[in-house]
Design an enzyme around this catalytic site. Structure first.
Site, short mmCIF file in Angstrom:
data_model
loop_
_atom_site.label_atom_id
_atom_site.label_comp_id
_atom_site.label_asym_id
_atom_site.label_seq_id
_atom_site.Cartn_x
_atom_site.Cartn_y
_atom_site.Cartn_z
N GLY A 120 4.41 7.38 -1.19
CA GLY A 120 5.75 6.97 -1.59
C GLY A 120 6.84 7.13 -0.56
O GLY A 120 7.99 6.83 -0.84
N SER A 121 6.50 7.60 0.64
CA SER A 121 7.56 7.82 1.64
C SER A 121 8.30 6.53 1.96
O SER A 121 9.53 6.51 2.03
CB SER A 121 6.96 8.42 2.91
OG SER A 121 5.99 7.56 3.49
N LYS A 122 7.56 5.44 2.12
CA LYS A 122 8.21 4.18 2.50
C LYS A 122 8.84 3.49 1.30
O LYS A 122 9.90 2.87 1.43
CB LYS A 122 7.20 3.27 3.21
CG LYS A 122 6.69 3.90 4.51
CD LYS A 122 5.56 3.12 5.12
CE LYS A 122 4.91 3.89 6.27
NZ LYS A 122 4.19 5.11 5.80
N CYS A 157 -1.11 3.43 11.25
CA CYS A 157 -1.02 4.70 11.99
C CYS A 157 -2.24 4.84 12.91
O CYS A 157 -2.81 5.92 13.04
CB CYS A 157 -0.89 5.89 11.05
SG CYS A 157 -2.24 6.09 9.88
N ASP A 199 1.83 -1.54 5.04
CA ASP A 199 1.40 -0.40 5.85
C ASP A 199 -0.09 -0.25 5.58
O ASP A 199 -0.50 0.43 4.66
CB ASP A 199 2.19 0.85 5.46
CG ASP A 199 1.90 2.02 6.38
OD1 ASP A 199 1.91 1.82 7.61
OD2 ASP A 199 1.66 3.13 5.87
N GLU A 259 -0.52 0.33 -5.29
CA GLU A 259 -1.45 1.30 -4.71
C GLU A 259 -2.84 1.03 -5.27
O GLU A 259 -3.04 1.03 -6.48
CB GLU A 259 -1.00 2.73 -5.01
CG GLU A 259 -1.95 3.80 -4.51
CD GLU A 259 -2.32 3.65 -3.03
OE1 GLU A 259 -3.52 3.77 -2.71
OE2 GLU A 259 -1.41 3.40 -2.21
N ASP A 308 -6.15 -4.17 -5.79
CA ASP A 308 -6.50 -4.50 -4.42
C ASP A 308 -5.43 -5.48 -3.93
O ASP A 308 -5.17 -6.51 -4.55
CB ASP A 308 -7.89 -5.17 -4.40
CG ASP A 308 -8.39 -5.46 -2.99
OD1 ASP A 308 -7.57 -5.89 -2.15
OD2 ASP A 308 -9.59 -5.28 -2.74
N ALA A 314 0.88 -1.18 0.00
CA ALA A 314 0.00 0.00 0.00
C ALA A 314 0.91 1.22 0.00
O ALA A 314 1.17 1.81 1.04
CB ALA A 314 -0.93 -0.02 1.21
#
EC number: 2.1.1.178
Length: 479
Positions: free
Chosen positions: A129-131, A247, A194, A149, A176, A125
């Site tokens: 794009g940070s990870k 999160c 994530d 995504e 998915d 997921a």
């Protein structure tokens, strides 16, 4: 820091009282949730070392505090924040750092906790794009990352961030995540899930994050998370590492999801404790060895991270029902591949054996070799980087390839001044006092590639993509 009013449903507060360890103060939890979140950045070590970045920004007066679980991560305070947004600084535009919340750096730190070197990784997921970009930096742009995504609108943002950071080893998919266990069984050395969640940990960034919260929605989300985790676990090879993160703060979406996997697959699942991930990690450690980060512990967003290993193979899931379709690319080999490579090298574009040349009509692409065995098993939204388009006079080199592959010390590199670099980002041609000698120019600033351009007389013709052109106040305030 000033406090802001956060909306807390009564049932949420009751749930948090039950979930929070007795060693933590509930009053401190409420107080921490109402403090604005500290800004943080992660230095992109694909482009610059931590030491060189700190030296580069030293004249700016930025205050950087190290993030204990990420060597290249820092909390940042700036006096010029209102005059110059962080995203408009030269260093951000050229991909030297990523604006990323500190706690969201934890999952990738956990994925690489044993200093392991996975060659094929999935970020299930991935947007924005940070990870994915953090994983690419840890892999040194080698191997391959499948960045998936589900949200179509977020795939474009994901690609833009990957491109800005100079990443070449990534394939993008739009599915998915529940399809991958069946479509790509036991194909990955490491997987990051994530997971989509109720977002209880983000109230410091969004005071209204809990407006639509309910205990019932937590249970619905947890059901989806179990299905995603099941799919990820099937896509992981035996011996591989999987990190599950959210999160959010409730047990139903965190510990309970991981315990469900253990109950379902028993000895095939080994929990890998994270108590030694960084100094003081034990303050967030659960009895199972997970990290359950309440916001008051490290003064960051609330977060949950679990790390596990797949100990044995699993029976295959039912085959997926979709059709992949014909793959439109063919490998470029022999004399054709040599011609492209030599022409690219002549303008400063270099790559190693990790990337292979492919073509589609007049387009030339570079695909990460490690992803090629997945071709025909899954449909890609984008694979690798577009290197060039061929035409009668040679090749038209693409911007994303320049950012990822250009050698800033190449003979054709031409370093811009800060004022000229600002003009470049505004999409304007450059009129240097001393024009470059070469016709094909590798434009750089701070010794970072900004693009390939043509010299026409005394002018450098701007080639910056129109969709990236900036206006408003830019980074010359830093010079």
């Amino acid at each position: 820091m000033a406090q802001h009013a956060v909306y807390f449903p009564d049932a949420f507060l009751t749930q948090m009282r039950e979930a929070m360890p007795s060693t933590l103060s509930f009053d401190e939890f409420i107080s921490a949730c109402q403090r604005p979140l500290r800004r943080s950045i992660r230095i992109n070590t694909l482009k610059i070392s931590v030491a060189d970045f700190l030296a580069l920004i030293a004249p700016y007066g930025w205050s950087l505090t190290p993030i204990p679980w990420c060597h290249e991560g820092f909390w940042i305070e700036r006096d010029d924040e209102e005059a110059l947004p962080l995203g408009s600084t030269a260093e951000h535009l050229s991909g030297l750092f990523y604006i990323q919340e500190a706690s969201s750096m934890l999952p990738v730190a956990a994925l690489f906790a044993d200093d392991n070197h996975p060659q094929r990784v999935m970020d299930m997921a991935a947007a924005p794009g940070s990870k994915t970009t953090q994983i690419a930096a840890r892999m040194g742009n080698r191997g391959a990352i499948l960045a998936n995504e589900f949200s179509a609108s977020r795939v474009k943002v994901l690609h833009a961030n990957i491109s800005r950071c100079g990443i070449a080893n990534t394939a993008l998919t739009h599915f998915d995540g529940r399809v991958f266990g069946a479509a790509l069984p036991e194909m990955f050395d490491a997987i990051l899930l994530d997971a989509p969640c109720s977002g209880e940990g983000v109230v410091r960034k969004d005071p209204d994050a809990l407006k639509n919260w309910s205990p019932e929605s937590n249970l619905d989300i947890a059901a989806t998370q179990r299905e995603l985790l099941d799919s990820a676990f099937h896509a992981l090879r035996p011996g591989g590492t999987l990190v599950y993160s959210t999160c959010t703060l409730n047990r139903q979406e965190n510990e309970d999801v991981c315990l469900w996997l253990k109950e379902t697959y028993a000895d095939a699942v080994e929990f890998l404790p994270l108590g030694d991930l960084f100094p003081d990690a034990d303050r967030a450690l659960t009895p199972e060895g997970f990290l359950h980060v309440f916001p008051q512990i490290y003064d960051c967003e609330g977060f949950f991270v679990a790390r596990l290993r797949k100990m044995s193979s699993l029976p295959a899931m039912p085959a997926p029902g979709y059709k992949v379709g014909a793959f439109p690319f063919t490998p470029l080999k022999g004399r054709e591949a040599l011609n492209v490579t030599q022409a690219a090298n002549a303008v400063g574009l270099l790559w190693d054996e990790n990337l292979h040349l492919w073509q589609r009509e007049k387009e030339v692409w570079l695909f990460p070799a490690e992803i090629e065995s997945l071709i025909g098993k899954v449909r890609f939204s984008r694979l690798g980087i577009k290197l060039a388009e061929s035409h009668n006079k040679g090749y038209r080199w693409q911007h994303e390839a320049t950012i990822a592959l250009a050698c800033p010390t190449h003979a054709h590199a031409f370093e811009l001044s800060a004022q000229e670099a600002e003009e470049w980002y505004r999409g304007r041609d450059i009129y240097p006092q001393t024009p470059p000698a070469a016709d094909d120019v590798l434009v750089t600033f701070q010794h970072q590639p900004l693009g390939l351009a043509k010299r026409i007389g005394a002018r450098i013709k701007n080639s910056y993509p129109r969709e990236l052109v900036r206006d408003g106040k830019l980074f010359t305030g830093n010079s």
